[in-house]
Structure formats: C-alpha cells, structure tokens
Design a protein around this motif. Structure first.
Motif, PDB file in Angstrom:
ATOM      1  N   THR A 173      -8.710  12.136  11.110  1.00 16.83           N
ATOM      2  CA  THR A 173      -7.705  12.422  10.088  1.00 16.83           C
ATOM      3  C   THR A 173      -6.654  11.318  10.083  1.00 16.83           C
ATOM      4  N   VAL A 174      -6.381  10.786   8.901  1.00 10.45           N
ATOM      5  CA  VAL A 174      -5.482   9.634   8.812  1.00 10.45           C
ATOM      6  C   VAL A 174      -4.038  10.066   9.072  1.00 10.45           C
ATOM      7  N   LEU A 175      -3.530  10.999   8.265  1.00  7.15           N
ATOM      8  CA  LEU A 175      -2.134  11.401   8.453  1.00  7.15           C
ATOM      9  C   LEU A 175      -1.951  12.190   9.746  1.00  7.15           C
TER      10      LEU A 175
ATOM     11  N   MET B  94       3.848  16.544  -3.083  1.00  7.34           N
ATOM     12  CA  MET B  94       3.176  15.456  -2.378  1.00  7.34           C
ATOM     13  C   MET B  94       2.766  15.902  -0.979  1.00  7.34           C
ATOM     14  N   ARG B  95       1.460  16.021  -0.768  1.00  8.28           N
ATOM     15  CA  ARG B  95       0.952  16.484   0.532  1.00  8.28           C
ATOM     16  C   ARG B  95       1.402  15.564   1.672  1.00  8.28           C
ATOM     17  N   ALA B  96       1.523  14.267   1.364  1.00 10.87           N
ATOM     18  CA  ALA B  96       1.841  13.303   2.422  1.00 10.87           C
ATOM     19  C   ALA B  96       3.202  13.579   3.055  1.00 10.87           C
TER      20      ALA B  96
ATOM     21  N   ASP C  29      -6.634  14.292 -10.451  1.00 16.00           N
ATOM     22  CA  ASP C  29      -6.658  13.556  -9.180  1.00 16.00           C
ATOM     23  C   ASP C  29      -6.404  12.090  -9.519  1.00 16.00           C
ATOM     24  N   LEU C  30      -5.554  11.499  -8.691  1.00  9.36           N
ATOM     25  CA  LEU C  30      -5.161  10.112  -8.905  1.00  9.36           C
ATOM     26  C   LEU C  30      -6.347   9.163  -9.057  1.00  9.36           C
ATOM     27  N   ARG C  31      -7.292   9.226  -8.117  1.00  9.77           N
ATOM     28  CA  ARG C  31      -8.391   8.248  -8.147  1.00  9.77           C
ATOM     29  C   ARG C  31      -9.403   8.584  -9.239  1.00  9.77           C
TER      30      ARG C  31
ATOM     31  N   VAL D 209      -4.347  21.298   7.727  1.00  7.68           N
ATOM     32  CA  VAL D 209      -3.601  20.429   8.658  1.00  7.68           C
ATOM     33  C   VAL D 209      -3.793  20.895  10.106  1.00  7.68           C
ATOM     34  N   ASP D 210      -4.891  21.615  10.352  1.00  8.23           N
ATOM     35  CA  ASP D 210      -5.131  22.150  11.695  1.00  8.23           C
ATOM     36  C   ASP D 210      -5.166  21.054  12.761  1.00  8.23           C
ATOM     37  N   LEU D 211      -5.698  19.883  12.419  1.00  4.74           N
ATOM     38  CA  LEU D 211      -5.797  18.824  13.434  1.00  4.74           C
ATOM     39  C   LEU D 211      -4.423  18.252  13.772  1.00  4.74           C
ATOM     40  N   HIS D 212      -3.546  18.154  12.766  1.00  4.36           N
ATOM     41  CA  HIS D 212      -2.166  17.701  13.027  1.00  4.36           C
ATOM     42  C   HIS D 212      -1.546  18.654  14.064  1.00  4.36           C
ATOM     43  N   LEU D 213      -1.726  19.956  13.804  1.00  4.47           N
ATOM     44  CA  LEU D 213      -1.067  20.958  14.649  1.00  4.47           C
ATOM     45  C   LEU D 213      -1.692  20.977  16.041  1.00  4.47           C
TER      46      LEU D 213
ATOM     47  N   SER E 281       0.809  -1.225   0.000  1.00  2.00           N
ATOM     48  CA  SER E 281       0.000   0.000   0.000  1.00  2.00           C
ATOM     49  C   SER E 281       0.843   1.277   0.000  1.00  2.00           C
ATOM     50  N   LYS E 282       0.529   2.170  -0.930  1.00  2.00           N
ATOM     51  CA  LYS E 282       1.179   3.488  -0.953  1.00  2.00           C
ATOM     52  C   LYS E 282       0.890   4.256   0.341  1.00  2.00           C
ATOM     53  N   ASN E 283      -0.392   4.311   0.706  1.00  2.00           N
ATOM     54  CA  ASN E 283      -0.756   5.165   1.842  1.00  2.00           C
ATOM     55  C   ASN E 283      -0.288   4.594   3.178  1.00  2.00           C
TER      56      ASN E 283
ATOM     57  N   CYS F 194      -9.253   5.091  12.125  1.00  2.00           N
ATOM     58  CA  CYS F 194      -9.250   3.632  12.323  1.00  2.00           C
ATOM     59  C   CYS F 194      -8.737   2.907  11.079  1.00  2.00           C
ATOM     60  N   GLU F 195      -8.220   3.637  10.114  1.00  2.00           N
ATOM     61  CA  GLU F 195      -7.821   3.050   8.833  1.00  2.00           C
ATOM     62  C   GLU F 195      -6.762   1.957   9.022  1.00  2.00           C
ATOM     63  N   PRO F 196      -6.778   0.937   8.146  1.00  2.00           N
ATOM     64  CA  PRO F 196      -5.795  -0.148   8.234  1.00  2.00           C
ATOM     65  C   PRO F 196      -4.352   0.365   8.160  1.00  2.00           C
TER      66      PRO F 196
ATOM     67  N   ALA G 224      -6.117  19.200  -5.885  1.00  2.00           N
ATOM     68  CA  ALA G 224      -7.265  19.115  -6.787  1.00  2.00           C
ATOM     69  C   ALA G 224      -8.531  18.630  -6.077  1.00  2.00           C
ATOM     70  N   ILE G 225      -8.379  17.911  -4.954  1.00  2.00           N
ATOM     71  CA  ILE G 225      -9.591  17.360  -4.339  1.00  2.00           C
ATOM     72  C   ILE G 225     -10.125  18.239  -3.206  1.00  2.00           C
ATOM     73  N   GLY G 226      -9.495  19.383  -2.972  1.00  2.00           N
ATOM     74  CA  GLY G 226     -10.053  20.303  -1.972  1.00  2.00           C
ATOM     75  C   GLY G 226      -8.985  21.026  -1.175  1.00  2.00           C
TER      76      GLY G 226
ATOM     77  N   ALA H 258       2.748   2.844   3.179  1.00  2.00           N
ATOM     78  CA  ALA H 258       4.209   2.934   3.084  1.00  2.00           C
ATOM     79  C   ALA H 258       4.733   4.342   3.386  1.00  2.00           C
ATOM     80  N   LEU H 259       3.982   5.383   3.017  1.00  2.00           N
ATOM     81  CA  LEU H 259       4.522   6.742   3.199  1.00  2.00           C
ATOM     82  C   LEU H 259       4.776   7.069   4.677  1.00  2.00           C
ATOM     83  N   PRO H 260       3.785   6.930   5.571  1.00  2.00           N
ATOM     84  CA  PRO H 260       4.099   7.180   6.996  1.00  2.00           C
ATOM     85  C   PRO H 260       5.062   6.160   7.596  1.00  2.00           C
TER      86      PRO H 260
ATOM     87  N   THR I  69     -13.271   7.084   0.386  1.00  2.00           N
ATOM     88  CA  THR I  69     -13.303   8.118  -0.656  1.00  2.00           C
ATOM     89  C   THR I  69     -12.380   7.749  -1.819  1.00  2.00           C
ATOM     90  N   ASP I  70     -11.301   7.030  -1.535  1.00  2.00           N
ATOM     91  CA  ASP I  70     -10.329   6.698  -2.578  1.00  2.00           C
ATOM     92  C   ASP I  70     -10.865   5.669  -3.583  1.00  2.00           C
ATOM     93  N   CYS I  71     -12.046   5.099  -3.329  1.00  2.00           N
ATOM     94  CA  CYS I  71     -12.667   4.182  -4.304  1.00  2.00           C
ATOM     95  C   CYS I  71     -13.931   4.772  -4.924  1.00  2.00           C
TER      96      CYS I  71
HETATM   97  N1  EPU Z   1      -8.955  17.462   7.739  1.00  2.00           N
HETATM   98  C1  EPU Z   1      -9.086  18.597   8.472  1.00  2.00           C
HETATM   99  N2  EPU Z   1      -8.009  19.023   9.215  1.00  2.00           N
HETATM  100  C2  EPU Z   1      -6.848  18.326   9.255  1.00  2.00           C
HETATM  101  C3  EPU Z   1      -6.723  17.150   8.504  1.00  2.00           C
HETATM  102  C4  EPU Z   1      -7.809  16.741   7.755  1.00  2.00           C
HETATM  103  O1  EPU Z   1     -10.132  19.245   8.468  1.00  2.00           O
HETATM  104  O2  EPU Z   1      -5.925  18.763   9.966  1.00  2.00           O
HETATM  105  C5  EPU Z   1     -10.099  16.986   6.932  1.00  2.00           C
HETATM  106  C6  EPU Z   1      -9.763  16.849   5.450  1.00  2.00           C
HETATM  107  O3  EPU Z   1      -9.872  18.077   4.751  1.00  2.00           O
HETATM  108  C7  EPU Z   1     -10.762  15.811   5.008  1.00  2.00           C
HETATM  109  C8  EPU Z   1     -10.853  14.878   6.231  1.00  2.00           C
HETATM  110  O4  EPU Z   1     -10.395  15.670   7.329  1.00  2.00           O
HETATM  111  O5  EPU Z   1     -12.023  16.394   4.808  1.00  2.00           O
HETATM  112  C9  EPU Z   1     -10.024  13.624   6.142  1.00  2.00           C
HETATM  113  O6  EPU Z   1      -8.700  13.925   5.726  1.00  2.00           O
HETATM  114  P1  EPU Z   1      -7.434  13.074   6.206  1.00  2.00           P
HETATM  115  O7  EPU Z   1      -6.569  13.926   7.045  1.00  2.00           O
HETATM  116  O8  EPU Z   1      -7.900  11.782   6.778  1.00  2.00           O
HETATM  117  O9  EPU Z   1      -6.697  12.817   4.816  1.00  2.00           O
HETATM  118  P2  EPU Z   1      -5.138  12.600   4.657  1.00  2.00           P
HETATM  119  O10 EPU Z   1      -4.641  11.892   5.841  1.00  2.00           O
HETATM  120  O11 EPU Z   1      -4.493  13.862   4.244  1.00  2.00           O
HETATM  121  C10 EPU Z   1      -5.241  10.223   3.576  1.00  2.00           C
HETATM  122  C11 EPU Z   1      -4.853   9.591   2.270  1.00  2.00           C
HETATM  123  C12 EPU Z   1      -5.814  10.052   1.183  1.00  2.00           C
HETATM  124  C13 EPU Z   1      -7.222   9.647   1.588  1.00  2.00           C
HETATM  125  C14 EPU Z   1      -7.580  10.267   2.940  1.00  2.00           C
HETATM  126  C15 EPU Z   1      -8.931   9.862   3.468  1.00  2.00           C
HETATM  127  C16 EPU Z   1      -2.465   9.287   2.448  1.00  2.00           C
HETATM  128  C17 EPU Z   1      -1.126   9.638   1.965  1.00  2.00           C
HETATM  129  N3  EPU Z   1      -3.494   9.957   1.930  1.00  2.00           N
HETATM  130  O12 EPU Z   1      -5.101  11.633   3.399  1.00  2.00           O
HETATM  131  O13 EPU Z   1      -5.437   9.339   0.003  1.00  2.00           O
HETATM  132  O14 EPU Z   1      -8.155  10.081   0.615  1.00  2.00           O
HETATM  133  O15 EPU Z   1      -6.573   9.862   3.924  1.00  2.00           O
HETATM  134  O16 EPU Z   1      -9.001   8.479   3.606  1.00  2.00           O
HETATM  135  O17 EPU Z   1      -2.613   8.390   3.259  1.00  2.00           O
HETATM  136  C18 EPU Z   1      -5.215   8.972  -2.305  1.00  2.00           C
HETATM  137  O18 EPU Z   1      -4.498   7.986  -2.053  1.00  2.00           O
HETATM  138  O19 EPU Z   1      -5.653   9.201  -3.457  1.00  2.00           O
HETATM  139  C19 EPU Z   1      -5.563   9.902  -1.234  1.00  2.00           C
HETATM  140  C20 EPU Z   1      -5.954  11.162  -1.467  1.00  2.00           C
END
Ligand code: EPU
Length: 442
Positions: A175-177, A98-100, A390-392, A130-134, A21-23, A200-202, A124-126, A25-27, A325-327
């Motif tokens: 938020t996944v990342l 690359m946002r990741a 967008d990739l997907r 990253v407010d939640l990370h911070l 998995s790409k997603n 809760c993502e895998p 491209a998807i919005g 492997a990156l973290p 969302t990625d499917c």
């Molecule tokens: N969000 C916030 N604040 C944050 C972070 C996220 O409001 O600080 C919002 C986002 O705008 C979105 C939602 O929370 O509406 C979920 O975003 P999430 O943070 O989970 O997305 P991500 O971690 O940046 C990963 C995948 C994406 C995938 C999403 C959702 C990686 C590298 N990327 O992104 O994958 O769509 O989770 O499952 O793991 C893709 O592979 O094509 C792809 C975009």
C-alpha cells in the motif's frame, strides 16, 4: 461543472514540461506535521487535491505560504510551518473530498501523540480500505479506535511510538499511502522499525528523501524492506517534488493516439519503465534527446512518436515497478486503435473500469469479464458526450476524444482537475482543438 469540448483528429506536435507529482506532493505536504521547522516544497502542481491538502493542514495548525511571484502557468513553491498543535482532527468535510487526507494520520500521531482522522470512504474506483495503515500504526504501539466515523489514534503512555517489525502486504500487494503513513510515524518512534512488503513506488522514495533531509534515518526506500531508526526530532528541509510519472505517461499516450510527436521535459524515465515497455510493444517510440552523461534519470527530455499501425498487447497493472493502475485507462484508449485484440487486466483496483462503458459509447469494442477487458481494435472512434467519475478514466476519455471523429464532450472535468494542471491548455498548445466550457456557458 466544467466540461471539455474536443474536436478530434488533430495531430499533437510541440514541447511540454511534466509537472511535479500530485501523489508525491500530498504525503510530502503532510510530513510538515512532523516538525515545527519550515518545510519548503518546490514544483508543487496547481491542483484541486493540493488545495484541499493545504486547507486540511491549515485546519491542523500549519501555516501554508505559497510563492507569490510565480505566473499563472508556473508551478508553486510552498512553505509549510506548524504553528499550533491544538487541533488534531481531520474532519469528514475535507477527508470525503480527498482520500489522500488519510496521510496526515501517521505524522500527526507521531508528533502530537494523538490524531483523529475521519475514516475515508470508498470511491468510484472501489472500496479502498485502510486496514493496513491501521495495522502498521498499531504495531508501533498506537491504540486505535473508531468513533463516529473517525479513526482515533493514540500513542502509548509517554506519548512516543515504539519501533517494530511490520509486514505491510495485503491481498492486493503493498500500500502506497499506508507505507507513507507508517514510515512517517516511525521516523519519530523510539528504536528501529522495519517495514516488510513496503510499497516501492517512486513517491515513497521521494518522501524518504524529504524525511532524510529533515534528519530522519531511513534506508531501503524503493525496495520492499525499509528500515527506519527513530530520532528525537526532525527539522527544516528544502525539497523539489519529483516529476509526475502519471502525467508523463498520459502525455505519451496523447502523442501516440494522435500519431503526433511530442518532446517532454522533466520526464521521469526511470520511474516509467513498465509504461515505456508496453508503449514500445504497441509501436510508440520514447527516445531520450538530452545528453545522457549529465541527465538526472528522473528528469530527462524525451521525444515521443508512434508508428501508424499500432500493435495489440497484454498488460496487467501491478505495484511498482509493474505497470501502474493510474495509466490503465489511458493505455486502454490507445489500444482501441491497435490492429487486433489486446488484454488489459487490473490487479490493483479490480473495478477501476469506469471508462469502459464510456469508450463503448464512442464505438470501442470492449468486453469486460471481472478484472479483465479484451479490447478489439477499431478503425475509428466517434465523438460523443461522455463522463467518468474517476480522474484517470476521465483522462482516458480525453485521449479518446483527441483521436475520435467529430466532437467529444467530456463532462464533469473537476475529476481531471484533481490530478492534471490545466490539461486542456497543455494539449491546446500542441495543436489539440480542446476547450474548457464553464458551467455557466453550458
Ligand atoms: N489496500 C488495502 N488495505 C489498505 C490499503 C490499501 O487492502 O489499508 C488495497 C487497496 O484497496 C488497493 C491496493 O491495496 O487494492 C493498493 O492501494 P494503495 O493503498 O497502494 O493505494 P493508495 O495509497 O490509497 C495511491 C495513489 C493512487 C494509486 C494507488 C496505487 C495517492 C494519493 N494515491 O493510493 O492514485 O492508484 O496508490 O498505485 O498517492 C490517482 O492518482 O488517480 C490514484 C488513485
């Protein structure tokens, strides 16, 4: 920029292996910043995003070795070893590709006491804030400032983060990342951290497995509450990346849209139950064909076939274990051929519909209102030149091209190359008439 030229109407038949998995492997790669000991990662897919992460880590002082002996088609093994901590600036040049890249923030801050990471922009998807990370890193005691478009994070005096209880939910759920960043940072913090409303993502479960192998103390990964007991140091680990559930879901849609029959190995069935549920409702069969007693539930072998007449469905994207969302784009391409009206609602990235206008150019009947698209099934799609940044969405267009009458050219496939390892080769090996046209040839 390369494009794919697809002659539609060929049935897919054969056996394919799902990549790592790409997603995930990156973290996992970014976690190498948490230790000086070597981290071995196996089954890393060959993708542009992985190459970008390797380049970023190299700039941050990590030695990145890739297995030499693997043939062109083999996945790679990586050994990542931090050699220097002098450079802690993830520059805009790489982050914008690359946002990741943002997932280096938590590990670097935890280990080095400071990190400077260019603020990722929208894509491209919005907007993708990253407010939640911070928020999570601040709760661990980090001071966070913004300067010149960079996030500057500093650990409290003494250089060590402090465990805390953090609510990490936002308007769109978890938020996944963000969860990956905070979980990594908390592994080296002093005391206990609880992440509530964790993703809760895998991919988070896989990261927790790696961190645990490195010596971290983590419980609850895969549930909305993760508990992390900080440790003083992390060590070496050898880890195989989980299979890519999104590639697996895409290949299921490819079998279904061509009325084909594919056997898929390394299929992460347990991570794809929402996709399986919706596909079965459409009329797609996904049957395990391995021996269930000794099978790893994330590495099954399945056969995918479909009924000739597909049924319309409603689907809403959600955080895991909901429909990913990625499917969404790939399922929408399939639903174009269902007999009746389907309703697709996007709850993670409400603007992630770049494929809608392009599918319409191919003859699909789609009506979008806000975050919902009504798909009225049609008898056929017609090939056309299309493009999506967008990739997907691009993957959805490739699927539509496989089933359309005539020739479809999917332009700018570098978006696809970010997340699918030579998709055209895989599809062609099962009977698709698909070719990559190099930029120089077009
Ligand atoms: N969000 C916030 N604040 C944050 C972070 C996220 O409001 O600080 C919002 C986002 O705008 C979105 C939602 O929370 O509406 C979920 O975003 P999430 O943070 O989970 O997305 P991500 O971690 O940046 C990963 C995948 C994406 C995938 C999403 C959702 C990686 C590298 N990327 O992104 O994958 O769509 O989770 O499952 O793991 C893709 O592979 O094509 C792809 C975009």
């Amino acid at each position: 920029m390369d494009s794919f030229v697809i002659e539609g109407g060929r049935r897919l038949e054969g056996r394919l292996r799902v990549n790592g998995s790409k997603n995930a492997a990156l973290p996992l790669m970014a976690a190498s910043l948490l230790t000086d000991a070597p981290l071995v990662l196996r089954d890393v897919p060959r993708l542009a995003d992985i190459a970008n992460m390797a380049r970023l880590l190299t700039e941050l002082g990590v030695e990145v070795e890739q297995s030499e002996n693997a043939g062109d088609d083999a996945p790679r093994d990586f050994t990542l070893t931090t050699r220097s901590t002098d450079e802690s600036h993830a520059r805009y040049d790489i982050v914008r590709t690359m946002r990741a890249s943002v997932c280096v923030l938590g590990p670097m801050l935890a280990r080095r006491g400071q990190a400077r990471v260019s603020m990722p922009g929208g894509c491209a998807i919005g907007e993708r804030p990253v407010d939640l990370h911070l928020r999570g890193l601040r709760a661990l005691g980090a001071n966070i400032e913004l300067d010149g478009g960079d996030i500057i994070a500093t650990a409290p005096a003494g250089g060590r983060l402090r465990g805390s209880t953090i609510f990490l939910g936002g308007a769109f759920g978890s938020t996944v990342l963000g969860t990956a960043n905070v979980m990594c940072a908390a592994t080296l913090a002093e005391g206990v951290t609880i992440i509530e409303s964790a993703a809760c993502e895998p991919e988070i479960v896989d990261l927790a497995r790696l961190l645990t192998a490195m010596g971290a103390r983590i419980t609850g990964a895969g549930s909305p509450r993760i508990l992390i007991e900080g440790v003083d140091a992390l060590g070496a680990a050898d880890h195989t990346v989980i299979a890519d559930r999104i590639e697996a879901g895409t290949l299921c849609c490819a079998a279904a849209i061509t009325n084909g029959s594919l056997e898929l190995e390394n299929f992460p069935l347990d991570a794809l139950l929402a996709v399986v549920d919706r596909l079965e409702a459409v009329g797609v069969k996904i049957e395990p064909i391995d021996n269930p007693t000794d099978a790893d539930r994330l590495r099954r072998v399945v056969r995918v076939t479909s009924d000739r007449s597909l049924r319309p469905v409603s689907v809403t994207t959600q955080p895991h274990p909901g429909f990913p969302t990625d499917c969404q784009a790939q399922l929408m391409a399939l639903l174009c051929f269902a007999e009746g009206n389907s309703v697709v609602t996007e709850k993670i990235f409400p603007d992630r519909f770049l494929h809608v206008a392009e599918l319409t150019r191919m003859g699909a009947t789609l009506v979008r209102q806000g975050a919902t698209v009504v798909v009225s099934g049609v008898k056929e799609l017609r090939g056309a030149p299309v493009m999506a940044s967008d990739l997907r969405a691009s993957a959805g267009l490739v699927l539509a091209g496989l089933a359309a009458r005539g020739t479809t050219t999917v332009n700018r496939v570098y978006h696809l190359d970010r997340g699918y390892d030579r998709l055209e080769t895989k599809l062609a090996s099962c009977g698709a008439a698909i070719e990559r046209r190099k930029e120089s040839e077009s």
